[in-house]
Structures are given as C-alpha cells and as structure tokens.
Design a protein around this motif. Structure first.
Motif, PDB file in Angstrom:
ATOM      1  N   LEU A 492      93.073 -54.593 -27.169  1.00 48.71           N
ATOM      2  CA  LEU A 492      93.139 -53.981 -25.868  1.00 48.71           C
ATOM      3  C   LEU A 492      94.223 -53.005 -26.030  1.00 48.71           C
ATOM      4  N   THR A 493      94.214 -51.947 -24.827  1.00 49.71           N
ATOM      5  CA  THR A 493      95.159 -51.190 -24.695  1.00 49.71           C
ATOM      6  C   THR A 493      95.397 -50.718 -23.084  1.00 49.71           C
ATOM      7  N   ASP A 494      96.485 -50.410 -22.885  1.00 51.73           N
ATOM      8  CA  ASP A 494      97.011 -50.121 -21.407  1.00 51.73           C
ATOM      9  C   ASP A 494      96.638 -48.713 -20.981  1.00 51.73           C
ATOM     10  N   LEU A 495      95.814 -48.459 -19.978  1.00 49.18           N
ATOM     11  CA  LEU A 495      95.497 -47.008 -19.622  1.00 49.18           C
ATOM     12  C   LEU A 495      95.992 -46.678 -18.133  1.00 49.18           C
ATOM     13  N   GLY A 496      97.067 -47.399 -17.997  1.00 51.22           N
ATOM     14  CA  GLY A 496      97.744 -47.188 -16.637  1.00 51.22           C
ATOM     15  C   GLY A 496      96.864 -48.146 -15.498  1.00 51.22           C
ATOM     16  N   GLU A 497      96.235 -49.117 -15.634  1.00 53.48           N
ATOM     17  CA  GLU A 497      95.566 -49.777 -14.516  1.00 53.48           C
ATOM     18  C   GLU A 497      95.599 -51.280 -14.659  1.00 53.48           C
ATOM     19  N   LEU A 498      95.115 -52.139 -13.922  1.00 53.74           N
ATOM     20  CA  LEU A 498      95.244 -53.296 -13.776  1.00 53.74           C
ATOM     21  C   LEU A 498      94.616 -54.110 -14.884  1.00 53.74           C
ATOM     22  N   THR A 499      93.525 -53.416 -15.150  1.00 55.58           N
ATOM     23  CA  THR A 499      92.835 -53.970 -16.350  1.00 55.58           C
ATOM     24  C   THR A 499      92.838 -53.248 -17.678  1.00 55.58           C
ATOM     25  N   PRO A 500      93.160 -53.724 -18.861  1.00 63.41           N
ATOM     26  CA  PRO A 500      93.555 -53.095 -20.113  1.00 63.41           C
ATOM     27  C   PRO A 500      91.935 -52.672 -20.786  1.00 63.41           C
ATOM     28  N   ALA A 501      91.924 -51.695 -21.372  1.00 56.60           N
ATOM     29  CA  ALA A 501      90.524 -51.310 -21.958  1.00 56.60           C
ATOM     30  C   ALA A 501      90.501 -51.793 -23.304  1.00 56.60           C
ATOM     31  N   ARG A 502      89.212 -52.437 -23.450  1.00 57.49           N
ATOM     32  CA  ARG A 502      88.831 -52.778 -24.808  1.00 57.49           C
ATOM     33  C   ARG A 502      88.593 -51.942 -25.737  1.00 57.49           C
ATOM     34  N   CYS A 529      95.572 -40.982 -29.889  1.00 58.51           N
ATOM     35  CA  CYS A 529      96.152 -40.157 -28.911  1.00 58.51           C
ATOM     36  C   CYS A 529      95.217 -39.570 -27.900  1.00 58.51           C
ATOM     37  N   HIS A 530      93.837 -39.356 -28.375  1.00 57.22           N
ATOM     38  CA  HIS A 530      93.247 -38.639 -27.272  1.00 57.22           C
ATOM     39  C   HIS A 530      92.782 -39.765 -26.175  1.00 57.22           C
ATOM     40  N   LEU A 531      93.210 -41.088 -26.246  1.00 58.09           N
ATOM     41  CA  LEU A 531      92.932 -41.911 -24.973  1.00 58.09           C
ATOM     42  C   LEU A 531      93.669 -41.428 -23.712  1.00 58.09           C
ATOM     43  N   ALA A 532      94.844 -40.573 -23.860  1.00 57.34           N
ATOM     44  CA  ALA A 532      95.325 -40.047 -22.630  1.00 57.34           C
ATOM     45  C   ALA A 532      94.685 -39.318 -21.858  1.00 57.34           C
ATOM     46  N   ALA A 533      93.310 -38.654 -22.497  1.00 50.17           N
ATOM     47  CA  ALA A 533      92.500 -38.004 -21.698  1.00 50.17           C
ATOM     48  C   ALA A 533      91.470 -38.889 -20.822  1.00 50.17           C
ATOM     49  N   VAL A 534      91.547 -40.275 -20.983  1.00 48.79           N
ATOM     50  CA  VAL A 534      90.681 -41.387 -20.019  1.00 48.79           C
ATOM     51  C   VAL A 534      91.798 -42.234 -19.376  1.00 48.79           C
ATOM     52  N   GLY A 538      89.339 -45.770 -14.429  1.00 42.56           N
ATOM     53  CA  GLY A 538      88.671 -47.228 -14.534  1.00 42.56           C
ATOM     54  C   GLY A 538      87.784 -47.543 -15.687  1.00 42.56           C
ATOM     55  N   VAL A 539      88.482 -47.165 -16.835  1.00 39.40           N
ATOM     56  CA  VAL A 539      87.767 -47.465 -18.077  1.00 39.40           C
ATOM     57  C   VAL A 539      87.583 -48.980 -18.480  1.00 39.40           C
ATOM     58  N   ARG A 540      86.388 -49.240 -18.862  1.00 41.53           N
ATOM     59  CA  ARG A 540      86.523 -50.793 -19.303  1.00 41.53           C
ATOM     60  C   ARG A 540      86.384 -50.914 -20.681  1.00 41.53           C
ATOM     61  N   ALA A 541      85.729 -50.080 -21.558  1.00 39.41           N
ATOM     62  CA  ALA A 541      85.990 -50.122 -22.948  1.00 39.41           C
ATOM     63  C   ALA A 541      85.576 -48.746 -23.402  1.00 39.41           C
ATOM     64  N   VAL A 542      86.412 -48.599 -24.701  1.00 40.18           N
ATOM     65  CA  VAL A 542      86.391 -47.542 -25.512  1.00 40.18           C
ATOM     66  C   VAL A 542      85.753 -47.775 -26.693  1.00 40.18           C
ATOM     67  N   ASN A 543      84.639 -47.056 -27.215  1.00 36.53           N
ATOM     68  CA  ASN A 543      84.164 -47.409 -28.644  1.00 36.53           C
ATOM     69  C   ASN A 543      84.357 -45.777 -29.727  1.00 36.53           C
ATOM     70  N   SER A 544      84.612 -46.045 -30.674  1.00 34.41           N
ATOM     71  CA  SER A 544      84.974 -45.050 -31.525  1.00 34.41           C
ATOM     72  C   SER A 544      83.861 -44.991 -32.784  1.00 34.41           C
ATOM     73  N   TRP A 545      83.286 -44.045 -33.313  1.00 41.11           N
ATOM     74  CA  TRP A 545      82.208 -44.154 -34.219  1.00 41.11           C
ATOM     75  C   TRP A 545      82.167 -42.897 -35.097  1.00 41.11           C
ATOM     76  N   GLN A 546      82.343 -43.305 -36.495  1.00 39.72           N
ATOM     77  CA  GLN A 546      82.365 -42.114 -37.290  1.00 39.72           C
ATOM     78  C   GLN A 546      80.788 -41.817 -37.658  1.00 39.72           C
ATOM     79  N   PHE A 547      80.151 -40.914 -37.049  1.00 40.39           N
ATOM     80  CA  PHE A 547      78.869 -40.578 -37.248  1.00 40.39           C
ATOM     81  C   PHE A 547      78.454 -39.893 -38.463  1.00 40.39           C
ATOM     82  N   ALA A 548      79.392 -39.238 -39.131  1.00 41.65           N
ATOM     83  CA  ALA A 548      79.214 -38.325 -40.182  1.00 41.65           C
ATOM     84  C   ALA A 548      80.509 -38.134 -41.060  1.00 41.65           C
TER      85      ALA A 548
END
Length: 678
Positions: A492-502, A529-534, A538-548
C-alpha cells in the motif's frame, strides 16, 4: 469534403442547439480540472502562480450562465474539439472560460477599476484577489515539474494571450487549426491567424510531447502545494483585529447559542430539525461495534469486521461531538472528501472503528457501510478547529480494507491496520533490492509515523507499506515467499487520502496479483514516481504491467514497455499511463518516460486488456527512431503520417527524423483494430 472536415462540420453542427443550465453545469463538473488548467495556462504570467491558481478557479466557477438557457447557437459555434466532441455543454463552458481568461490579459480603455484608466486599471484588477475562491494565510501553487516543463513555461510566457490560448487548445484539446481559429474568434480574438502562427513557432523540448507536458502537474492548478504568506504582517493585522472583534464575538456567543450551546456537540452547527431516526444516528450509545474476533467468522472481511479500538472508545462525549459535527459541520470545521464521496450525514447509526489520541489529536473513525469518516479535534479540546474527512469504501475487500490513515503530522502519516494484519514492513519502492524494515505498531494496531510520499515535493524516495495478513484471510492472493509462504502480503502507499492505494502487478486479463518477486519490485521502482499524477483522485488500486520488451536499435540494450492503470473507488475517473523504460544508466533505476496518458478508458484493464504505445527515441549514435510496442495479442503494427512503415508482431522500429510525428495502428490476432493509447 475530407473526413476531417466532415468531422469538424458535424462537431460544429452539434453545438448549434442552445445549451441549458443543467447541461452546462454537468459539463463544468465533469471537466472542471481541464477547464481550470486551460484558464491557468492562458492567464497572464505576470499575475504570479498563486494569483493565477485562484483566478483560474474563479473563472471556471463563474462560467455557468445566469439564466436557465445558457447560450445562443452562435455563441458556441466551432467550439468543439477532441474532448468536447458531441458535448455542446463542454464547448459552451470552455468558450466562456477562454473568453474570461483572455479578457483578464487585455488592457481596457476608458475608466478602469477605482477610477483609473487603461493598463493601470488592469494592473490593479490583477492585484486585487478574486471574490471566490479565496484562501487566507496561504500561497498556493502547482507542483514543480522538470526541466522540460520549465522550458515550455518560459516559452509560453513570452507569447501574447491569444497565442498561448492557441497553443493550449491544440495541445490539450487537440483541436485542428481551423477549429482553434474559430474558437479564438468566438472568444473575441481579432487576429486569430496571427495567434496560430505565433503558437506554431513554439516547439516542445527535444524528446518530449507538447500535449503530455501540458498535462503534467507543473500546469495542474487542482493539485497544489501550500506555503504561508508574510507571517509578520499577518500577526500585526491579527492583533489589530482582535481588539476590534473581541466584544462582538462575546456578544454573538451569548446571544446566538442554541439549546445546550457548544458543550455537547462541540464544533457542530445548530440543530434546526428534530427527527427520531436522525437523532438516533447521532446517539453514541447506538453506535454499532463488531466483536474482537468477528473477522474470523464474518462472510465479509472488510471494515464492518473491524472491532472498536483506541483508548477513548468509552468517551461518549467525544463520540457525540464527532457524530454531531458529521451531521452538521460548523464554519470552523475543515471538511474534505475524496472525489465522488458524499459528505452528508449518516443514514442511520454508524459503526465505531477507532476512538483515541493520536499525537496531539483526539481521533474518531466511523463507518456507515459506504464511507469511512475521520473526525479529529485537539486532544485537550481547546484551540484550533475540528477536521472531518470522508472516503468512499463501498465494495471493499480484505485487500482494500487493511489500513486507514489515522493521523498526519509534519509530513508523516500513521495508519490503523486491520485486525487480520500480523506484521508491517516499511519499503522504499525506489530501492527494489532492499528487504524493508519492520514497522512497530501499538496494541491497537496504530503504526509509528512514517514519511508520506503525498507530502514530498521531489521523488528521492517513495515509502510504501507492506502488510502481512494472516493465512486464510483471502484465498488465491499472492503469497509472500520471502516470509516462508504463510499469509498474504499487500503493498500500500499513501496518495494523500484517508484510504491508502493498493499496488499490484501483472496482466489485467490474468488477475493482477500483489507485488512479490524481483521483477515486480524492479518494475515498480521505475513507476513509483509517476504515482504523483494520481494523487487526490480517490484511487483504490494501481496496477502496473510490463506488456512488452523491445531490443533497441544500434545495440542500445533492451527496453521495457509498461502500462499503469489507477482505478478509483467510484468506478469512473480511471487513469492509464503507458511508459517507455530504456535500460537504466549504471545501477540506478531512473523513472520511465510516460509516452501516453488517458482518462476514463477501459484500456489496460480487465475489460480491454490490450495496449499499443509509441515513442520517438534517439540512439547513442544520434539516429532517431519511431518505436512502438503492443501487448502479446497484437499481430501487426503500422505507422502513418510523418513516418510510414509496418511490422509483423507486437514490436516496431522505424528510422525517423527529429520531431517526426506518426500515427500508430495495430491489428490483433482476431482481426480487431487497436489504436495507440493517447
């Protein structure tokens, strides 16, 4: 007529109908961040960043028409672009915002403000703060960007307002020159053609795209930093005001106290209605409380299974004040809510999650089945005002109900962890090789303070919380092999809200899993570092995926293509970013380059698990290439425009020239077409 002209004509005809007040209001609410960004970029740079922020918000908020019918057909003709296509409400509101922003930069003839003429009147109008919105005691300005954003800002500052407007409309809303000229003329620009010519002379820094730079946090007046104003001057003014207003405050207090006064309900506003159901929701004795071991037997492992914790769970007076302020927040209460979260009173008796002292505040956490509410007041009940925070948490599960922010002080954050959490570790996402360190929790599950990345102005570290849940809490979740394979590990990480993002990792069509293993941590080290853009979305979860993965021409090594998708609690408002991650120099994992960004799209998600992205890349030998990559089901990629070519498979590399532009298209293995993310 070409297809482009036919599309523009269709767009224009869609705006001929009058725009109603409800339609304009809906467009303003939906596109408010973009409208404020346009106003901020068009306003005169001489206002300063703080005044430009406040004025941009004021112009957007005053863009609604005053009558039930918002505008005439001629007022919105031609004001349709990529975002406003088929949306006459947005086109109409954008035109009003643009017209007001341009007007703020025009010197006026005749009598100016306070009886002064011409440019002097304009300067005084710029110096006086707007009526709304207004922030006292703080200077607000967007977060600082990089060298590319600074160079673009300086280039735009040298342009006249119409040319800045032309550049912004073409970059942000992707209008054609014809559409931009029509919109500028509708906004009152006399020589729109000259504005287009001046805007065309501005080029984005080498290796960057103008539209992505314009969408960066550097030019986002909705994601702000705060600093104090002149503290000494404020103190002098405050001392002078206290002597004048003390008697008025005392008399108003004695004459205006309703009923029982401020004692029982604290900072709540007066109660004007009596309703048995509403009064029961405000009774601390009616608060629901889960059993200490309810989570072990409950069919739903989420916030409803949290037992009440804290050293003030028996303090009925504190809980009564929290419930009363929730129902009727007074003027001194600072209220915040994540996007899409209602801030109204509870529909019935809520559930008590926590009541205790955290640092210098008395904190109460409540849950009503849809929202988590945090109430905080000074621990001694004196001095300062109350704080009320709302966060939407409907459809939470064991993974998304593992922690809540219980306190923020001095850029640090404390979490209250779920009762099924057996251990907590602190990790720095920028250092994938570090194993992390154990983070202490008290008997109630409150962690020691840890740095919050939401408060940082740079990206030298990105703290994240790794929570280990007890075995059996959520079947099928990722196992933490480094801990012997028992239990579940959530990141989890803090994005400035009451609920951290998974944070998760993996292909969206194969159920992304919790972050585990070196590959996942290395990918996140260049994405964090790009999480600053979200932040604050009200983000619930962030998924990162290496597609190629792509072998670069000229022996440049192997680059990774990564798609990052942030989803929100409210369902809409998702944000997708495609990254190009070239081989890092040395051992440092530098952040990848965001080459495409889109909002409210199904791309890179379980409903559309395909993605195509491209970038203009320069080799070590100085040769430029158009590189493109698609997900594994991409069977062929083609490029058109400034660079033409095609390739079988999901990778493409074509020689190009500096500044070349190309349109990418792909074909999936089932014959379906796929356009590049933009």
């Amino acid at each position: 007529m070409t297809s482009r002209e036919a599309t523009a004509a269709t767009h224009s005809s869609a705006v001929v109908e009058p725009v109603g007040l409800e339609q304009a209001e809906a467009a303003l609410v939906e596109h408010y961040p973009r409208l404020v960004r346009i106003a901020y970029l068009v306003l005169p740079p001489g206002l300063g960043r703080n005044r430009r922020v406040l004025t941009a918000h004021a112009l957007a908020q005053r863009a609604l028409p005053r009558s039930r019918t918002g505008g005439t057909p001629g007022e919105a003709v031609g004001a349709v672009g990529a975002v406003g296509a088929g949306e006459p409400g947005y086109a109409f509101v954008r035109l009003r915002v643009l017209r007001a922003a341009l007007e703020a930069g025009r010197p006026r003839r005749g009598w100016g403000l306070l009886g002064l003429r011409g440019p002097r009147g304009l300067r005084l109008r710029a110096q006086l703060p707007p009526l709304l919105p207004q922030v006292w005691g703080l200077r607000l300005f967007p977060r600082s960007g990089g060298a590319d954003e600074l160079a673009l800002d300086q280039a735009l500052s040298a342009l006249p307002a119409p040319a800045r407007a032309a550049y912004v409309l073409r970059g942000l809303d992707r209008l054609t020159d014809r559409e931009t000229r029509q919109l500028l003329e509708a906004a009152g620009v006399k020589d729109a053609r000259a504005a287009l010519i001046a805007a065309a002379r501005v080029t984005a820094p080498q290796g960057s795209r103008a539209d992505l730079l314009l969408e960066s946090p550097e030019f986002d007046p909705c994601s702000l930093q705060a600093r104090p104003t002149d503290l000494l001057r404020r103190r002098q003014h405050l001392r002078a005001a206290v002597a004048t207003t003390a008697a008025v405050l005392v008399c108003g207090t004695l004459l205006g106290l309703p009923g029982d006064g401020w004692g029982p309900d604290g900072a709540a506003a007066p109660s004007y209605a009596r309703n048995p159901a509403s009064e029961r929701a405000l009774d601390p004795a009616a608060l629901a409380k889960a059993a200490p071991a309810a989570w072990r037997t409950s069919d739903r492992t989420e916030f409803s299974a949290w037992p009440p914790r804290g050293n003030r769970t028996g303090d009925k007076a504190l809980q009564r004040r929290a419930l009363a302020v929730w129902a009727r927040p007074g003027r001194s209460v600072r209220v915040s809510a994540t996007p899409g979260t209602a801030s109204g009173p509870p529909p019935g008796p809520a559930q008590l999650l926590y009541a205790g002292v955290v640092d210098e505040a008395a904190v109460v956490l409540l849950y009503d089945g849809l929202r988590v509410v945090r109430y905080a007041e000074p621990r001694d009940g004196e001095g300062g005002g109350a704080v009320l925070d709302f966060a939407r948490t409907d459809a939470a599960g064991a993974a998304s109900a593992t922690a809540l922010v219980v306190g923020r002080t001095d850029d640090n954050v404390r979490y209250l962890t779920a009762p099924w959490v057996s251990g907590v570790q602190l990790r720095d996402l920028l250092r994938p090789g570090d194993a992390g360190r154990s983070l202490h929790r008290d008997a109630d599950g409150v962690t020691d303070p840890l740095p919050s990345p939401a408060a940082a102005t740079d990206c030298r570290a990105w703290p994240a919380l790794e929570l280990r849940a007890r075995a059996g809490v959520e079947r099928g979740a990722a196992r933490d092999a480094s801990k012997g394979g028992t239990g579940t590990a959530y990141l989890l990480t803090d994005l400035g809200e009451l609920t951290p993002a998974r944070l998760t990792y993996g292909s969206p069509d194969r159920a992304p899993r919790d972050v585990a293993g070196r590959e996942a941590y290395v990918a996140w080290s260049r994405t964090a570092c790009h999480l600053a853009a979200v932040r604050a979305m009200g983000v619930r979860a962030v998924n990162s995926w290496q597609f190629a993965r792509q072998r670069l021409p000229g022996g440049g090594g192997t680059a990774a293509w990564v798609c990052t998708r942030a989803v929100t609690w409210r369902g809409g408002g998702s944000r997708v970013m495609a990254q190009f991650q070239p081989p890092p120099a040395g051992q440092s994992g530098l952040p990848g380059t965001v080459v495409a960004r889109a909002d409210d799209t199904a791309a890179c998600g379980p409903r559309a698990p395909h993605v195509l992205a491209g970038v203009l890349w320069k080799s070590r030998a100085g040769q430029w290439y158009v590189l493109a990559a698609g997900s594994e089901r991409v069977a062929a990629i083609s490029a058109s425009g400034g660079v033409r070519g095609s390739a079988r498979g999901n990778l493409l590399a074509l020689p190009a020239k500096a500044g070349a532009h190309s349109e990418l298209d792909a074909r999936l293995d089932d014959g379906a077409r796929l356009r590049a993310l933009r």
